[in-house]
Scaffold this motif. Sequence first.
Motif, mmCIF file in Angstrom:
data_model
loop_
_atom_site.group_PDB
_atom_site.id
_atom_site.type_symbol
_atom_site.label_atom_id
_atom_site.label_comp_id
_atom_site.label_asym_id
_atom_site.label_seq_id
_atom_site.Cartn_x
_atom_site.Cartn_y
_atom_site.Cartn_z
ATOM 1 N N TRP A 1 92.792 55.573 -63.573
ATOM 2 C CA TRP A 1 92.386 54.175 -63.649
ATOM 3 C C TRP A 1 91.952 53.659 -62.287
ATOM 4 O O TRP A 1 90.944 52.961 -62.177
ATOM 5 C CB TRP A 1 93.516 53.308 -64.210
ATOM 6 N N MET A 2 92.707 54.010 -61.283
ATOM 7 C CA MET A 2 92.373 53.574 -59.931
ATOM 8 C C MET A 2 90.993 54.111 -59.536
ATOM 9 O O MET A 2 90.163 53.382 -59.007
ATOM 10 C CB MET A 2 93.453 54.063 -58.963
ATOM 11 N N ARG A 3 90.769 55.378 -59.792
ATOM 12 C CA ARG A 3 89.502 56.017 -59.443
ATOM 13 C C ARG A 3 88.326 55.342 -60.149
ATOM 14 O O ARG A 3 87.299 55.082 -59.538
ATOM 15 C CB ARG A 3 89.561 57.510 -59.801
ATOM 16 N N THR A 4 88.471 55.074 -61.437
ATOM 17 C CA THR A 4 87.347 54.493 -62.178
ATOM 18 C C THR A 4 86.958 53.126 -61.627
ATOM 19 O O THR A 4 85.771 52.846 -61.446
ATOM 20 C CB THR A 4 87.659 54.386 -63.684
ATOM 21 N N PHE A 5 87.933 52.296 -61.326
ATOM 22 C CA PHE A 5 87.607 50.956 -60.857
ATOM 23 C C PHE A 5 87.193 50.934 -59.390
ATOM 24 O O PHE A 5 86.338 50.149 -58.996
ATOM 25 C CB PHE A 5 88.757 49.998 -61.152
ATOM 26 N N VAL A 6 87.747 51.828 -58.596
ATOM 27 C CA VAL A 6 87.337 51.916 -57.195
ATOM 28 C C VAL A 6 85.883 52.366 -57.103
ATOM 29 O O VAL A 6 85.112 51.842 -56.292
ATOM 30 C CB VAL A 6 88.280 52.855 -56.405
ATOM 31 N N VAL A 7 85.491 53.332 -57.925
ATOM 32 C CA VAL A 7 84.105 53.810 -57.896
ATOM 33 C C VAL A 7 83.141 52.683 -58.258
ATOM 34 O O VAL A 7 82.100 52.519 -57.613
ATOM 35 C CB VAL A 7 83.905 55.023 -58.830
ATOM 36 N N LEU A 8 83.469 51.899 -59.252
ATOM 37 C CA LEU A 8 82.584 50.787 -59.617
ATOM 38 C C LEU A 8 82.479 49.767 -58.491
ATOM 39 O O LEU A 8 81.382 49.327 -58.133
ATOM 40 C CB LEU A 8 83.067 50.119 -60.897
ATOM 41 N N ALA A 9 83.611 49.393 -57.908
ATOM 42 C CA ALA A 9 83.603 48.421 -56.814
ATOM 43 C C ALA A 9 82.841 48.976 -55.604
ATOM 44 O O ALA A 9 82.055 48.265 -54.963
ATOM 45 C CB ALA A 9 85.028 48.059 -56.424
ATOM 46 N N MET A 10 83.060 50.240 -55.320
ATOM 47 C CA MET A 10 82.408 50.887 -54.201
ATOM 48 C C MET A 10 80.894 50.930 -54.416
ATOM 49 O O MET A 10 80.113 50.654 -53.492
ATOM 50 C CB MET A 10 82.973 52.304 -54.082
ATOM 51 N N THR A 11 80.473 51.242 -55.608
ATOM 52 C CA THR A 11 79.043 51.322 -55.899
ATOM 53 C C THR A 11 78.390 49.948 -55.768
ATOM 54 O O THR A 11 77.287 49.839 -55.229
ATOM 55 C CB THR A 11 78.807 51.911 -57.305
ATOM 56 N N LEU A 12 79.059 48.917 -56.221
ATOM 57 C CA LEU A 12 78.509 47.570 -56.067
ATOM 58 C C LEU A 12 78.388 47.207 -54.591
ATOM 59 O O LEU A 12 77.406 46.580 -54.174
ATOM 60 C CB LEU A 12 79.372 46.553 -56.810
ATOM 61 N N THR A 13 79.360 47.606 -53.793
ATOM 62 C CA THR A 13 79.296 47.366 -52.352
ATOM 63 C C THR A 13 78.116 48.112 -51.739
ATOM 64 O O THR A 13 77.394 47.572 -50.903
ATOM 65 C CB THR A 13 80.611 47.812 -51.681
ATOM 66 N N LEU A 14 77.896 49.345 -52.173
ATOM 67 C CA LEU A 14 76.768 50.126 -51.661
ATOM 68 C C LEU A 14 75.434 49.493 -52.053
ATOM 69 O O LEU A 14 74.476 49.522 -51.277
ATOM 70 C CB LEU A 14 76.852 51.571 -52.145
ATOM 71 N N PHE A 15 75.363 48.912 -53.253
ATOM 72 C CA PHE A 15 74.153 48.185 -53.655
ATOM 73 C C PHE A 15 73.902 47.021 -52.694
ATOM 74 O O PHE A 15 72.768 46.761 -52.299
ATOM 75 C CB PHE A 15 74.280 47.638 -55.080
ATOM 76 N N TYR A 16 74.959 46.313 -52.330
ATOM 77 C CA TYR A 16 74.824 45.188 -51.403
ATOM 78 C C TYR A 16 74.292 45.681 -50.058
ATOM 79 O O TYR A 16 73.351 45.122 -49.495
ATOM 80 C CB TYR A 16 76.155 44.455 -51.223
ATOM 81 N N PHE A 17 74.888 46.756 -49.547
ATOM 82 C CA PHE A 17 74.431 47.319 -48.278
ATOM 83 C C PHE A 17 72.964 47.747 -48.369
ATOM 84 O O PHE A 17 72.190 47.502 -47.448
ATOM 85 C CB PHE A 17 75.291 48.505 -47.861
ATOM 86 N N ALA A 18 72.592 48.387 -49.458
ATOM 87 C CA ALA A 18 71.211 48.844 -49.629
ATOM 88 C C ALA A 18 70.248 47.658 -49.678
ATOM 89 O O ALA A 18 69.168 47.696 -49.085
ATOM 90 C CB ALA A 18 71.086 49.695 -50.893
ATOM 91 N N TRP A 19 70.654 46.616 -50.372
ATOM 92 C CA TRP A 19 69.812 45.420 -50.476
ATOM 93 C C TRP A 19 69.609 44.792 -49.102
ATOM 94 O O TRP A 19 68.494 44.441 -48.716
ATOM 95 C CB TRP A 19 70.442 44.434 -51.454
ATOM 96 N N ARG A 20 70.690 44.671 -48.327
ATOM 97 C CA ARG A 20 70.585 44.053 -47.011
ATOM 98 C C ARG A 20 69.829 44.971 -46.041
ATOM 99 O O ARG A 20 69.070 44.496 -45.205
ATOM 100 C CB ARG A 20 71.968 43.694 -46.467
ATOM 101 N N ALA A 21 70.019 46.276 -46.171
ATOM 102 C CA ALA A 21 69.275 47.212 -45.329
ATOM 103 C C ALA A 21 67.785 47.113 -45.645
ATOM 104 O O ALA A 21 66.944 47.156 -44.740
ATOM 105 C CB ALA A 21 69.780 48.637 -45.531
ATOM 106 N N ARG A 22 67.459 46.980 -46.919
ATOM 107 C CA ARG A 22 66.053 46.840 -47.329
ATOM 108 C C ARG A 22 65.429 45.595 -46.703
ATOM 109 O O ARG A 22 64.242 45.560 -46.421
ATOM 110 C CB ARG A 22 65.965 46.791 -48.863
#
Length: 166
Positions: free
Chosen positions: A73-94
């Motif tokens: 359970w921890m892994r599934t929710f951490v991966v989703l939160a982490m991926t959303l954070t990476l989207f934010y970083f990618a958007w700001r880097a863009r």
Amino acid sequence: MNLEPMFLAVDRVAGGRSVDYTIPPAMRDHPRTRRAFVAIAWLLAAELVLGAAAVIVAVMLALGGAALPFSVWMRTFVVLAMTLTLFYFAWRARKGYYWAYSRLRLFSKIFPVITLVLAAIPGLYPFWMVTEQILFSLIMIGVADYLSSDHMRDAFPKRPRVPRRS
């Protein structure tokens, strides 16, 4: 509704000292830079789908009566939160923010290592989740590869050091 001031506040927390440093517009808008960010967005979308599928599988197994360990359970929710954070970083880097490029590049190199080490621990995760982690790592390595290309490193040079006054 202008949300940019809110994003700039988040940037100040996430970006640290280099929050205001952006790359030149010519490099930000360069066709190779834009193509790299399109590919990165697709790879992160694949990560999001993979993470959502892991949550769905876990929920379906739990509803079917399977006892899943807390680590799943921890892994599934951490991966989703982490991926959303990476989207934010990618958007700001863009948008040209060096700090976001730097964070995205760092995490895309670190996360696969952590994920593969955890996947190698016997009995920590069920087989289906180990498979998900390996796929996650492969996709993240793809993101890191785009970010570490010669063009992207040239497009996102480090901030020049300013000598300190004594």
